[in-house]
Write a protein that holds these residues in place. Structure first.
Motif, PDB file in Angstrom:
ATOM      1  N   ARG A   7      18.843-104.183 111.782  1.00 47.98           N
ATOM      2  CA  ARG A   7      19.496-103.268 110.965  1.00 47.98           C
ATOM      3  C   ARG A   7      19.709-102.026 111.854  1.00 47.98           C
ATOM      4  O   ARG A   7      19.234-101.954 112.764  1.00 47.98           O
ATOM      5  CB  ARG A   7      18.352-102.538 109.752  1.00 47.98           C
ATOM      6  CG  ARG A   7      18.200-103.704 108.820  1.00 47.98           C
ATOM      7  CD  ARG A   7      17.030-103.228 108.036  1.00 47.98           C
ATOM      8  NE  ARG A   7      17.125-104.392 106.829  1.00 47.98           N
ATOM      9  CZ  ARG A   7      16.048-104.390 105.950  1.00 47.98           C
ATOM     10  NH1 ARG A   7      14.818-103.742 106.104  1.00 47.98           N
ATOM     11  NH2 ARG A   7      15.962-105.270 105.014  1.00 47.98           N
ATOM     12  N   LEU A  26      33.346 -97.604 104.487  1.00 51.43           N
ATOM     13  CA  LEU A  26      32.333 -98.620 104.258  1.00 51.43           C
ATOM     14  C   LEU A  26      32.920 -99.985 103.770  1.00 51.43           C
ATOM     15  O   LEU A  26      32.313-100.992 104.340  1.00 51.43           O
ATOM     16  CB  LEU A  26      31.784 -98.104 102.812  1.00 51.43           C
ATOM     17  CG  LEU A  26      30.367 -97.245 102.948  1.00 51.43           C
ATOM     18  CD1 LEU A  26      30.067 -96.679 101.523  1.00 51.43           C
ATOM     19  CD2 LEU A  26      29.224 -97.941 103.655  1.00 51.43           C
ATOM     20  N   GLU A  30      32.019-103.811 105.092  1.00 49.47           N
ATOM     21  CA  GLU A  30      31.613-105.007 104.091  1.00 49.47           C
ATOM     22  C   GLU A  30      32.835-106.170 104.400  1.00 49.47           C
ATOM     23  O   GLU A  30      32.380-107.370 103.986  1.00 49.47           O
ATOM     24  CB  GLU A  30      31.971-104.274 102.458  1.00 49.47           C
ATOM     25  CG  GLU A  30      30.587-103.279 102.249  1.00 49.47           C
ATOM     26  CD  GLU A  30      30.745-102.695 100.928  1.00 49.47           C
ATOM     27  OE1 GLU A  30      29.715-103.003 100.204  1.00 49.47           O
ATOM     28  OE2 GLU A  30      31.647-102.461 100.256  1.00 49.47           O
ATOM     29  N   LYS A  35      26.104-105.995 105.770  1.00 47.11           N
ATOM     30  CA  LYS A  35      25.573-105.717 104.311  1.00 47.11           C
ATOM     31  C   LYS A  35      24.997-104.304 104.216  1.00 47.11           C
ATOM     32  O   LYS A  35      23.971-104.152 105.117  1.00 47.11           O
ATOM     33  CB  LYS A  35      24.433-106.965 103.999  1.00 47.11           C
ATOM     34  CG  LYS A  35      24.069-107.117 102.724  1.00 47.11           C
ATOM     35  CD  LYS A  35      23.399-108.293 102.326  1.00 47.11           C
ATOM     36  CE  LYS A  35      21.719-108.383 103.200  1.00 47.11           C
ATOM     37  NZ  LYS A  35      21.294-109.476 102.650  1.00 47.11           N
ATOM     38  N   PRO A  36      25.292-103.338 103.445  1.00 50.37           N
ATOM     39  CA  PRO A  36      24.501-102.207 103.241  1.00 50.37           C
ATOM     40  C   PRO A  36      23.140-102.531 102.586  1.00 50.37           C
ATOM     41  O   PRO A  36      23.215-103.135 101.624  1.00 50.37           O
ATOM     42  CB  PRO A  36      25.401-101.331 102.390  1.00 50.37           C
ATOM     43  CG  PRO A  36      26.420-102.100 102.249  1.00 50.37           C
ATOM     44  CD  PRO A  36      26.193-103.464 102.459  1.00 50.37           C
ATOM     45  N   MET A  39      21.546 -96.441 101.071  1.00 49.64           N
ATOM     46  CA  MET A  39      22.659 -95.552 101.304  1.00 49.64           C
ATOM     47  C   MET A  39      22.094 -94.306 100.368  1.00 49.64           C
ATOM     48  O   MET A  39      21.779 -94.312  99.223  1.00 49.64           O
ATOM     49  CB  MET A  39      23.845 -96.344 100.640  1.00 49.64           C
ATOM     50  CG  MET A  39      25.073 -95.543 100.906  1.00 49.64           C
ATOM     51  SD  MET A  39      26.487 -96.570 100.032  1.00 49.64           S
ATOM     52  CE  MET A  39      25.966 -98.183 100.120  1.00 49.64           C
ATOM     53  N   VAL A  77      23.707 -94.621 105.701  1.00 46.87           N
ATOM     54  CA  VAL A  77      24.026 -96.072 105.485  1.00 46.87           C
ATOM     55  C   VAL A  77      22.866 -96.844 106.428  1.00 46.87           C
ATOM     56  O   VAL A  77      23.287 -96.614 107.659  1.00 46.87           O
ATOM     57  CB  VAL A  77      25.186 -96.557 105.330  1.00 46.87           C
ATOM     58  CG1 VAL A  77      25.264 -97.732 104.787  1.00 46.87           C
ATOM     59  CG2 VAL A  77      26.244 -95.510 104.703  1.00 46.87           C
ATOM     60  N   LEU A  79      22.740-100.595 107.621  1.00 45.63           N
ATOM     61  CA  LEU A  79      23.656-101.772 107.468  1.00 45.63           C
ATOM     62  C   LEU A  79      22.681-103.094 108.121  1.00 45.63           C
ATOM     63  O   LEU A  79      21.909-102.572 109.120  1.00 45.63           O
ATOM     64  CB  LEU A  79      24.638-101.564 108.440  1.00 45.63           C
ATOM     65  CG  LEU A  79      25.776-100.303 108.049  1.00 45.63           C
ATOM     66  CD1 LEU A  79      26.817-100.332 108.984  1.00 45.63           C
ATOM     67  CD2 LEU A  79      26.416-100.942 106.608  1.00 45.63           C
ATOM     68  N   SER A 120      26.710 -93.927 114.932  1.00 40.79           N
ATOM     69  CA  SER A 120      25.785 -95.245 114.822  1.00 40.79           C
ATOM     70  C   SER A 120      24.852 -95.239 115.878  1.00 40.79           C
ATOM     71  O   SER A 120      24.897 -94.655 117.119  1.00 40.79           O
ATOM     72  CB  SER A 120      26.723 -96.348 114.831  1.00 40.79           C
ATOM     73  OG  SER A 120      27.452 -96.592 116.136  1.00 40.79           O
TER      74      SER A 120
END
Ligand code: CMP
Length: 158
Positions: A7, A26, A30, A35-36, A39, A77, A79, A120
Protein backbone atom coordinates in the motif's frame (compact mmCIF):
# COMPACT_ATOMS: atom_id res chain seq x y z
CA UNK A 1 -4.40 -8.21 0.91
CA UNK A 2 -2.71 -10.96 -1.19
CA UNK A 3 0.97 -11.73 -0.55
CA UNK A 4 3.41 -9.29 -2.26
CA UNK A 5 0.75 -6.58 -2.52
CA UNK A 6 1.66 -3.27 -0.89
CA UNK A 7 0.00 0.00 0.00
CA UNK A 8 1.03 3.60 -0.52
CA UNK A 9 -0.39 7.04 0.23
CA UNK A 10 -1.15 9.77 -2.26
CA UNK A 11 -2.33 13.28 -1.45
CA UNK A 12 -4.27 15.18 -4.12
CA UNK A 13 -3.07 18.66 -3.20
CA UNK A 14 -5.05 21.95 -3.07
CA UNK A 15 -4.17 22.83 -6.69
CA UNK A 16 -5.70 19.52 -7.85
CA UNK A 17 -8.87 20.27 -5.88
CA UNK A 18 -9.13 23.84 -7.16
CA UNK A 19 -8.57 22.81 -10.77
CA UNK A 20 -11.19 20.07 -10.54
CA UNK A 21 -8.91 17.24 -11.67
CA UNK A 22 -9.16 14.85 -8.70
CA UNK A 23 -11.45 12.53 -10.66
CA UNK A 24 -9.11 12.46 -13.67
CA UNK A 25 -6.14 11.63 -11.46
CA UNK A 26 -7.97 8.85 -9.60
CA UNK A 27 -9.12 7.52 -12.96
CA UNK A 28 -5.49 7.09 -14.05
CA UNK A 29 -4.79 4.85 -11.07
CA UNK A 30 -7.99 2.84 -11.52
CA UNK A 31 -7.36 2.39 -15.25
CA UNK A 32 -3.95 0.96 -14.37
CA UNK A 33 -5.63 -1.63 -12.12
CA UNK A 34 -4.55 0.04 -8.88
CA UNK A 35 -7.11 -0.31 -6.12
CA UNK A 36 -8.12 2.55 -3.78
CA UNK A 37 -8.63 1.05 -0.31
CA UNK A 38 -9.02 4.28 1.69
CA UNK A 39 -10.09 7.81 0.75
CA UNK A 40 -11.09 11.04 2.51
CA UNK A 41 -11.07 14.85 2.21
CA UNK A 42 -9.43 16.80 5.03
CA UNK A 43 -8.13 20.29 5.79
CA UNK A 44 -4.53 19.79 6.92
CA UNK A 45 -3.26 21.47 10.10
CA UNK A 46 0.21 22.76 11.00
CA UNK A 47 0.43 19.94 13.53
CA UNK A 48 0.05 17.18 10.95
CA UNK A 49 2.09 19.00 8.26
CA UNK A 50 4.98 19.41 10.71
CA UNK A 51 4.97 15.62 11.11
CA UNK A 52 4.47 14.89 7.42
CA UNK A 53 7.28 17.23 6.29
CA UNK A 54 9.58 16.66 9.30
CA UNK A 55 12.57 15.83 7.07
CA UNK A 56 12.20 19.19 5.28
CA UNK A 57 12.11 21.36 8.43
CA UNK A 58 14.56 24.26 8.06
CA UNK A 59 14.68 24.08 4.25
CA UNK A 60 13.71 27.22 2.30
CA UNK A 61 10.53 25.64 0.96
CA UNK A 62 9.26 24.25 4.31
CA UNK A 63 6.97 27.14 5.36
CA UNK A 64 5.77 28.00 1.79
CA UNK A 65 4.91 24.33 1.22
CA UNK A 66 2.90 24.21 4.45
CA UNK A 67 1.04 27.37 3.38
CA UNK A 68 0.27 25.82 -0.02
CA UNK A 69 -0.96 22.59 1.58
CA UNK A 70 -3.41 24.59 3.72
CA UNK A 71 -4.90 26.66 0.84
CA UNK A 72 -7.81 24.22 0.44
CA UNK A 73 -8.68 20.75 1.70
CA UNK A 74 -6.80 17.81 0.19
CA UNK A 75 -7.92 14.32 -0.79
CA UNK A 76 -6.00 11.50 0.90
CA UNK A 77 -5.98 8.15 -0.86
CA UNK A 78 -4.47 4.78 0.11
CA UNK A 79 -3.69 2.72 -2.99
CA UNK A 80 -2.97 -1.00 -3.15
CA UNK A 81 -1.16 -3.09 -5.77
CA UNK A 82 2.04 -4.91 -6.67
CA UNK A 83 5.20 -2.77 -6.28
CA UNK A 84 2.74 0.03 -5.64
CA UNK A 85 5.16 2.59 -4.16
CA UNK A 86 7.41 2.45 -7.23
CA UNK A 87 4.56 2.27 -9.76
CA UNK A 88 2.74 5.29 -8.28
CA UNK A 89 5.96 7.34 -8.03
CA UNK A 90 6.61 6.64 -11.72
CA UNK A 91 3.06 7.65 -12.64
CA UNK A 92 3.43 10.93 -10.66
CA UNK A 93 6.77 11.83 -12.29
CA UNK A 94 9.60 13.97 -10.86
CA UNK A 95 8.82 16.53 -8.11
CA UNK A 96 9.24 19.52 -10.44
CA UNK A 97 6.40 19.59 -12.95
CA UNK A 98 8.55 21.54 -15.42
CA UNK A 99 11.00 18.63 -15.59
CA UNK A 100 8.36 15.89 -15.51
CA UNK A 101 7.80 14.02 -18.78
CA UNK A 102 4.45 14.22 -20.57
CA UNK A 103 2.29 11.23 -19.67
CA UNK A 104 3.12 11.55 -15.98
CA UNK A 105 0.63 13.29 -13.69
CA UNK A 106 2.99 16.16 -12.90
CA UNK A 107 4.21 16.30 -16.51
CA UNK A 108 0.63 16.76 -17.70
CA UNK A 109 -0.78 19.03 -14.98
CA UNK A 110 1.96 20.81 -13.00
CA UNK A 111 3.80 23.97 -14.06
CA UNK A 112 6.38 23.94 -11.25
CA UNK A 113 7.79 22.40 -8.07
CA UNK A 114 5.76 24.59 -5.68
CA UNK A 115 2.41 23.55 -7.17
CA UNK A 116 2.95 19.91 -8.05
CA UNK A 117 -0.60 18.49 -7.77
CA UNK A 118 0.14 15.23 -5.96
CA UNK A 119 2.25 13.67 -3.22
CA UNK A 120 3.17 9.99 -3.19
CA UNK A 121 5.14 8.14 -0.51
CA UNK A 122 8.86 7.88 -1.22
CA UNK A 123 9.42 4.26 -0.11
CA UNK A 124 7.74 1.45 1.82
CA UNK A 125 8.79 2.83 5.19
CA UNK A 126 7.41 6.30 4.39
CA UNK A 127 4.20 4.72 3.07
CA UNK A 128 3.61 2.84 6.37
CA UNK A 129 4.36 5.98 8.39
CA UNK A 130 2.19 8.28 6.27
CA UNK A 131 -0.78 5.89 6.09
CA UNK A 132 -0.71 5.64 9.91
CA UNK A 133 -0.45 9.43 10.19
CA UNK A 134 -3.65 10.05 8.23
CA UNK A 135 -5.80 6.91 8.54
CA UNK A 136 -7.18 4.79 11.35
CA UNK A 137 -7.10 1.06 10.57
CA UNK A 138 -10.94 1.11 10.43
CA UNK A 139 -10.77 3.66 7.58
CA UNK A 140 -8.91 1.25 5.27
CA UNK A 141 -10.89 -1.41 3.45
CA UNK A 142 -9.59 -4.69 2.08
CA UNK A 143 -11.81 -6.05 -0.69
CA UNK A 144 -11.45 -8.34 -3.68
CA UNK A 145 -12.05 -7.28 -7.24
CA UNK A 146 -13.68 -9.96 -9.38
CA UNK A 147 -11.47 -9.07 -12.36
CA UNK A 148 -8.20 -8.93 -10.36
CA UNK A 149 -6.74 -11.80 -12.42
CA UNK A 150 -7.02 -9.68 -15.56
CA UNK A 151 -4.70 -7.05 -14.06
CA UNK A 152 -2.21 -9.32 -12.29
CA UNK A 153 -1.36 -13.03 -12.08
CA UNK A 154 -2.64 -12.89 -8.52
CA UNK A 155 -1.59 -16.43 -7.57
CA UNK A 156 2.04 -15.89 -8.61
CA UNK A 157 2.07 -12.24 -7.54
CA UNK A 158 3.44 -11.07 -10.89
P1 CMP B 1 6.45 16.40 -2.25
O1 CMP B 1 7.57 15.62 -2.90
O2 CMP B 1 5.12 15.85 -2.20
O3 CMP B 1 6.94 16.76 -0.78
C1 CMP B 1 7.78 17.89 -0.53
C2 CMP B 1 7.15 19.07 -1.21
O4 CMP B 1 7.76 20.32 -1.03
C3 CMP B 1 7.20 18.83 -2.71
O5 CMP B 1 6.31 17.79 -3.05
C4 CMP B 1 6.80 20.21 -3.23
O6 CMP B 1 5.39 20.36 -3.18
C5 CMP B 1 7.40 21.13 -2.16
N1 CMP B 1 8.57 21.88 -2.66
C6 CMP B 1 8.57 23.19 -2.93
N2 CMP B 1 9.79 23.58 -3.33
C7 CMP B 1 10.58 22.48 -3.30
C8 CMP B 1 11.96 22.25 -3.60
N3 CMP B 1 12.77 23.23 -4.01
N4 CMP B 1 12.43 20.98 -3.49
C9 CMP B 1 11.61 19.97 -3.06
N5 CMP B 1 10.30 20.14 -2.75
C10 CMP B 1 9.79 21.39 -2.87
Amino acid sequence: MPNKFERTLVILKPDAIHRGITGEILDRFEQKGIKPVGMKMVKLSDLILDKHYAQHRGKHFFEPTKKYMKMLPVVLVVLEGLDIVKVVRTMCGPTDGRNAPPGTIRGDYSAGISRNIIHSSEDGEAADREIKLYFKSTEIFGYDKLDADFYYDVERGE
